[in-house]
Design an enzyme around this catalytic site. Structure first.
Site, PDB file in Angstrom:
ATOM      1  N   GLU A  64     -71.155  15.584 -18.818  1.00 47.88           N
ATOM      2  CA  GLU A  64     -69.722  15.832 -19.038  1.00 47.88           C
ATOM      3  C   GLU A  64     -69.414  17.323 -18.879  1.00 47.88           C
ATOM      4  OE1 GLU A  64     -67.533  13.424 -21.776  1.00 47.88           O
ATOM      5  OE2 GLU A  64     -67.141  15.200 -22.986  1.00 47.88           O
TER       6      GLU A  64
ATOM      7  N   THR B 236     -63.355  16.108 -19.110  1.00 47.57           N
ATOM      8  CA  THR B 236     -62.459  15.867 -20.243  1.00 47.57           C
ATOM      9  C   THR B 236     -61.083  16.468 -19.963  1.00 47.57           C
ATOM     10  OG1 THR B 236     -63.019  17.925 -21.372  1.00 47.57           O
ATOM     11  CG2 THR B 236     -64.405  16.006 -21.861  1.00 47.57           C
TER      12      THR B 236
ATOM     13  N   HIS C 107     -60.682  12.117 -17.421  1.00 45.08           N
ATOM     14  CA  HIS C 107     -60.146  11.687 -18.716  1.00 45.08           C
ATOM     15  C   HIS C 107     -58.623  11.819 -18.686  1.00 45.08           C
ATOM     16  CE1 HIS C 107     -63.966  12.104 -21.389  1.00 45.08           C
ATOM     17  NE2 HIS C 107     -64.290  11.766 -20.152  1.00 45.08           N
TER      18      HIS C 107
ATOM     19  N   HIS D 146     -63.790   5.194 -36.143  1.00 45.10           N
ATOM     20  CA  HIS D 146     -62.848   6.281 -35.865  1.00 45.10           C
ATOM     21  C   HIS D 146     -62.349   6.826 -37.211  1.00 45.10           C
ATOM     22  CE1 HIS D 146     -58.962   8.123 -34.754  1.00 45.10           C
ATOM     23  NE2 HIS D 146     -59.620   8.462 -33.652  1.00 45.10           N
TER      24      HIS D 146
ATOM     25  N   LYS E  83     -58.927  -3.508 -26.905  1.00 44.91           N
ATOM     26  CA  LYS E  83     -58.904  -2.498 -25.832  1.00 44.91           C
ATOM     27  C   LYS E  83     -59.694  -3.022 -24.627  1.00 44.91           C
ATOM     28  CE  LYS E  83     -60.656   1.712 -27.017  1.00 44.91           C
ATOM     29  NZ  LYS E  83     -60.666   3.070 -27.588  1.00 44.91           N
TER      30      LYS E  83
ATOM     31  N   GLN F  37     -71.992  24.749 -33.962  1.00 50.43           N
ATOM     32  CA  GLN F  37     -71.519  23.458 -33.444  1.00 50.43           C
ATOM     33  C   GLN F  37     -71.586  22.360 -34.511  1.00 50.43           C
ATOM     34  OE1 GLN F  37     -74.098  23.530 -29.918  1.00 50.43           O
ATOM     35  NE2 GLN F  37     -72.721  22.047 -29.032  1.00 50.43           N
TER      36      GLN F  37
ATOM     37  N   LYS G 135     -72.846  23.426 -19.495  1.00 50.73           N
ATOM     38  CA  LYS G 135     -74.093  24.204 -19.614  1.00 50.73           C
ATOM     39  C   LYS G 135     -75.134  23.608 -18.666  1.00 50.73           C
ATOM     40  CE  LYS G 135     -73.359  25.393 -24.454  1.00 50.73           C
ATOM     41  NZ  LYS G 135     -73.509  24.758 -25.775  1.00 50.73           N
TER      42      LYS G 135
HETATM   43  P1  FAD Z   1     -57.502   4.431 -29.824  1.00 49.86           P
HETATM   44  O1  FAD Z   1     -58.430   3.503 -29.145  1.00 49.86           O
HETATM   45  O2  FAD Z   1     -56.043   4.197 -29.654  1.00 49.86           O
HETATM   46  O3  FAD Z   1     -57.866   4.377 -31.401  1.00 49.86           O
HETATM   47  C1  FAD Z   1     -57.308   5.329 -32.306  1.00 49.86           C
HETATM   48  C2  FAD Z   1     -57.195   4.697 -33.700  1.00 49.86           C
HETATM   49  O4  FAD Z   1     -56.200   3.662 -33.677  1.00 49.86           O
HETATM   50  C3  FAD Z   1     -58.483   4.013 -34.168  1.00 49.86           C
HETATM   51  O5  FAD Z   1     -58.593   4.220 -35.558  1.00 49.86           O
HETATM   52  C4  FAD Z   1     -58.249   2.543 -33.850  1.00 49.86           C
HETATM   53  O6  FAD Z   1     -58.996   1.665 -34.690  1.00 49.86           O
HETATM   54  C5  FAD Z   1     -56.747   2.420 -34.110  1.00 49.86           C
HETATM   55  N1  FAD Z   1     -56.105   1.362 -33.316  1.00 49.86           N
HETATM   56  C6  FAD Z   1     -56.346   1.040 -32.029  1.00 49.86           C
HETATM   57  N2  FAD Z   1     -55.517   0.036 -31.651  1.00 49.86           N
HETATM   58  C7  FAD Z   1     -54.728  -0.253 -32.713  1.00 49.86           C
HETATM   59  C8  FAD Z   1     -53.663  -1.180 -32.958  1.00 49.86           C
HETATM   60  N3  FAD Z   1     -53.237  -2.034 -32.020  1.00 49.86           N
HETATM   61  N4  FAD Z   1     -53.055  -1.170 -34.182  1.00 49.86           N
HETATM   62  C9  FAD Z   1     -53.467  -0.316 -35.167  1.00 49.86           C
HETATM   63  N5  FAD Z   1     -54.481   0.571 -35.001  1.00 49.86           N
HETATM   64  C10 FAD Z   1     -55.094   0.603 -33.795  1.00 49.86           C
HETATM   65  N6  FAD Z   1     -59.811  13.666 -26.684  1.00 49.86           N
HETATM   66  C11 FAD Z   1     -59.133  14.451 -25.807  1.00 49.86           C
HETATM   67  O7  FAD Z   1     -58.075  15.005 -26.141  1.00 49.86           O
HETATM   68  N7  FAD Z   1     -59.617  14.660 -24.538  1.00 49.86           N
HETATM   69  C12 FAD Z   1     -60.758  14.069 -24.082  1.00 49.86           C
HETATM   70  O8  FAD Z   1     -61.139  14.268 -22.921  1.00 49.86           O
HETATM   71  C13 FAD Z   1     -61.483  13.221 -24.979  1.00 49.86           C
HETATM   72  N8  FAD Z   1     -62.617  12.594 -24.573  1.00 49.86           N
HETATM   73  C14 FAD Z   1     -63.280  11.761 -25.448  1.00 49.86           C
HETATM   74  C15 FAD Z   1     -64.434  11.091 -25.006  1.00 49.86           C
HETATM   75  C16 FAD Z   1     -65.141  10.241 -25.862  1.00 49.86           C
HETATM   76  C17 FAD Z   1     -66.382   9.537 -25.366  1.00 49.86           C
HETATM   77  C18 FAD Z   1     -64.675  10.063 -27.204  1.00 49.86           C
HETATM   78  C19 FAD Z   1     -65.446   9.166 -28.154  1.00 49.86           C
HETATM   79  C20 FAD Z   1     -63.539  10.723 -27.647  1.00 49.86           C
HETATM   80  C21 FAD Z   1     -62.810  11.558 -26.785  1.00 49.86           C
HETATM   81  N9  FAD Z   1     -61.639  12.226 -27.199  1.00 49.86           N
HETATM   82  C22 FAD Z   1     -60.965  13.045 -26.304  1.00 49.86           C
HETATM   83  C23 FAD Z   1     -61.156  12.112 -28.584  1.00 49.86           C
HETATM   84  C24 FAD Z   1     -60.068  11.018 -28.771  1.00 49.86           C
HETATM   85  O9  FAD Z   1     -58.903  11.392 -28.048  1.00 49.86           O
HETATM   86  C25 FAD Z   1     -59.746  10.898 -30.260  1.00 49.86           C
HETATM   87  O10 FAD Z   1     -60.859  10.421 -30.969  1.00 49.86           O
HETATM   88  C26 FAD Z   1     -58.498  10.111 -30.618  1.00 49.86           C
HETATM   89  O11 FAD Z   1     -58.189  10.339 -32.006  1.00 49.86           O
HETATM   90  C27 FAD Z   1     -58.592   8.605 -30.431  1.00 49.86           C
HETATM   91  O12 FAD Z   1     -58.520   8.269 -29.105  1.00 49.86           O
HETATM   92  P2  FAD Z   1     -58.898   6.747 -28.663  1.00 49.86           P
HETATM   93  O13 FAD Z   1     -58.631   6.635 -27.234  1.00 49.86           O
HETATM   94  O14 FAD Z   1     -60.223   6.377 -29.176  1.00 49.86           O
HETATM   95  O15 FAD Z   1     -57.743   5.949 -29.501  1.00 49.86           O
END
Ligand code: FAD
Length: 288
Positions: A17, A49, A78, A149, A165, A212, A272
């Protein structure tokens, strides 16, 4: 090439990444050089990202296009949706299509403080997955959280929404980092039990400096095993020793994952190339 096809391979998949510069600055030469050096290692794919709230989306898309079209490494861009209007997401999907990007990692993004979910075009990543599916033949990845989460009241509920999802059209999942492989194995068991059948890529973060760890725990609530905390205690003040120990810890985690049948690992290599190259070197025979 689509990531879902790459993940069909019998050979282990070890991807990397990178992150883009902030939208307010021109892409610094150092970031471009780091991206190119990681691509030169010829990983099966690289992901790029985007900043919180989609702030770096232009750079994300262009760097992903550079990796794929000029450096010949499949890439994933992303894309976050929270706080973004539907027409802007549609414009971004058009741009990605125009750049020839085939793989999108669909994220909600962190909810900005004070934002009312009721007013949003996209409330969850699932809404973005549906929008991307309608827009064309993209391969879609989404985030998964082996420790739950941080906003979820329970892991059971988090996995229920994860299943939604996937049902909306997600092709593969990449997990949040974890430092104890048993957390992932337990999670995979529950995910499969919930009927989720898409490939799950294990996210591994090589921690190469002591600061970190504090940030990681604060952001994601990750469980850090005492074994790793002792490494930070012992080597945290010596940057080179900490880097070596952090890479060794990540390498060991990856070997254990591969030995236990987890065939795809995504390394949070954080621009890195030396870290990415050392991990590849450590695994040179294992990845053959
Ligand atoms: P979601 O899948 O929408 O989930 C968020 C929360 O909502 C969860 O608690 C879930 O249980 C809940 N939820 C989901 N659907 C529903 C529903 N229908 N009703 C009620 N609750 C629901 N962030 C960035 O800004 N840029 C990046 O490039 C980035 N890359 C990432 C890569 C990885 C591998 C990971 C694990 C995270 C990354 N993130 C990034 C962080 C991410 O944006 C955050 O963790 C964010 O808070 C949640 O995004 P999500 O897409 O998982 O959300």
């Amino acid at each position: 090439m689509k990531i879902r096809d790459i993940l069909q391979a019998e050979k282990p998949v070890l991807s990397f990444e990178v992150f883009p510069p902030k939208a307010t600055t021109p892409a610094p030469e150092s970031i471009v050089r780091a991206v190119e050096a990681i691509a030169a290692l010829k990983p099966p794919f690289m992901s790029v990202t985007c900043g919180a709230g989609g702030t770096t989306v232009g750079f994300t898309n262009r760097i992903a296009a550079h990796i794929q079209n000029d450096l010949n490494v499949p890439s994933v861009a992303h894309l976050t949706c929270v706080g973004t209007k539907r027409e802007d997401i549609r414009a971004q999907l058009e741009e990605l299509r125009g750049l020839g990007i085939e793989n999108i990692f669909a994220l909600r993004g962190d909810m900005p403080a004070g934002m009312s979910p009721a007013a949003l075009d996209f409330k969850h990543a699932t809404d973005l997955v549906r929008e991307i599916r309608e827009a064309g033949d993209f391969c879609i990845g989404c985030a998964a959280y082996p420790e739950g989460h941080p906003e979820s009241p329970s892991q059971k509920e988090d996995i229920r929404f994860l299943a939604e999802k996937v049902a909306a059209g997600c092709d593969f999942l990449t997990t949040q980092m974890f430092f104890d492989n048993n957390i992932l194995y337990n999670f995979l068991y529950k995910v499969r039990d919930a009927g989720i059948r898409v490939p799950v890529i294990a996210g591994i973060m090589p921690v190469t400096n002591a600061k970190q760890i504090g940030r990681i725990v604060q952001l994601g609530g990750n469980m850090v095993p005492p074994r790793f905390l002792r490494i930070v205690d012992r080597f945290g003040d010596s940057p080179e020793a900490m880097k070596q120990a952090g890479i060794a810890f990540a390498t060991e985690q990856i070997i254990d994952l591969l030995a236990n049948g987890v065939n795809a690992v995504h390394v949070y290599s954080m621009n890195k190339p030396d870290v990415a190259a050392t991990i590849l070197h450590n695994l040179s025979e294992i990845l053959k």
